[in-house]
Each structure stands twice: as structure tokens, then as C-alpha cells.
Motif scaffolding. Structure first.
Motif, PDB file in Angstrom:
ATOM      1  N   ALA A 199      -5.326  -5.512  -5.959  1.00 37.79           N
ATOM      2  CA  ALA A 199      -4.404  -4.793  -6.543  1.00 37.79           C
ATOM      3  C   ALA A 199      -3.280  -4.321  -5.441  1.00 37.79           C
ATOM      4  N   ALA A 200      -3.762  -3.789  -4.420  1.00 36.52           N
ATOM      5  CA  ALA A 200      -3.135  -2.823  -3.282  1.00 36.52           C
ATOM      6  C   ALA A 200      -2.617  -3.952  -2.450  1.00 36.52           C
ATOM      7  N   LEU A 201      -3.382  -5.128  -2.359  1.00 38.95           N
ATOM      8  CA  LEU A 201      -2.743  -6.238  -1.580  1.00 38.95           C
ATOM      9  C   LEU A 201      -1.600  -6.968  -1.995  1.00 38.95           C
ATOM     10  N   ASP A 202      -1.746  -7.163  -3.457  1.00 39.51           N
ATOM     11  CA  ASP A 202      -0.752  -7.757  -4.182  1.00 39.51           C
ATOM     12  C   ASP A 202       0.485  -6.890  -4.138  1.00 39.51           C
ATOM     13  N   ASP A 203       0.483  -5.617  -4.084  1.00 38.30           N
ATOM     14  CA  ASP A 203       1.732  -4.786  -4.117  1.00 38.30           C
ATOM     15  C   ASP A 203       2.156  -4.528  -2.824  1.00 38.30           C
ATOM     16  N   ALA A 204       1.439  -4.682  -1.557  1.00 42.08           N
ATOM     17  CA  ALA A 204       1.876  -4.249  -0.315  1.00 42.08           C
ATOM     18  C   ALA A 204       2.808  -4.990   0.200  1.00 42.08           C
ATOM     19  N   GLU A 205       3.659  -4.688   0.880  1.00 37.76           N
ATOM     20  CA  GLU A 205       4.788  -5.482   1.459  1.00 37.76           C
ATOM     21  C   GLU A 205       4.753  -5.448   3.138  1.00 37.76           C
ATOM     22  N   ASN A 206       4.295  -4.505   3.494  1.00 35.97           N
ATOM     23  CA  ASN A 206       4.006  -4.134   5.193  1.00 35.97           C
ATOM     24  C   ASN A 206       2.985  -5.148   5.548  1.00 35.97           C
ATOM     25  N   PRO A 207       3.266  -5.982   6.480  1.00 38.43           N
ATOM     26  CA  PRO A 207       2.331  -6.980   6.969  1.00 38.43           C
ATOM     27  C   PRO A 207       1.106  -5.937   7.633  1.00 38.43           C
ATOM     28  N   GLU A 208       1.361  -5.093   8.106  1.00 39.36           N
ATOM     29  CA  GLU A 208       0.186  -4.274   8.798  1.00 39.36           C
ATOM     30  C   GLU A 208      -0.682  -3.779   7.774  1.00 39.36           C
ATOM     31  N   THR A 209      -0.111  -3.346   6.824  1.00 40.61           N
ATOM     32  CA  THR A 209      -1.148  -2.729   5.585  1.00 40.61           C
ATOM     33  C   THR A 209      -1.639  -4.053   4.881  1.00 40.61           C
TER      34      THR A 209
END
Length: 60
Positions: free
Chosen positions: A31-41
Motif C-alpha cells: 500500500a505504501a509503495l502504491d502511494d509513494a511518489e519519491n523514487p528513493e522511497t
């Protein structure tokens, strides 16, 4: 009381993470990956997912 994680104190190779806990962690990371926009995150979330999957894999 030791500052070591419980899994390190067991000494028998067990991680102390139950299958349901691993699945829950994996769901949250996805879920966090789906919402993450920052490439490093996103990179770090994918790394964390790989670690959880490795813990879930019983191996040979």
C-alpha cells in the motif's frame, strides 16, 4: 533486559514473525509503495518487501 531483538535472542534461526504478521507487513508495504511518489522511497519500500518475502520463504 537485553536490547537485542527477540528474534536474535532465540538463537534457533527463527525470526519470530508469524505468517499472518508477515502478510500484514507485506500488505502495508504494498500500500505504501502504491502511494509513494519519491523514487528513493519506492526503492526502499521494494527492498523492505524483498526482506519480508525472504523471511516468509522457508528455503531449501
Amino acid at each position: 533486559m537485553s536490547s537485542e531483538p527477540a528474534s536474535d535472542r532465540k538463537g534457533n534461526g527463527e525470526t519470530g514473525i508469524t505468517p499472518s504478521a508477515g502478510e500484514t507487513i507485506e500488505r502495508h508495504l504494498h500500500a505504501a509503495l502504491d502511494d509513494a511518489e519519491n523514487p528513493e522511497t519506492r526503492f526502499h519500500l521494494r527492498q523492505a518487501l524483498q526482506l519480508v518475502e525472504a523471511l516468509d520463504d522457508p528455503g531449501p
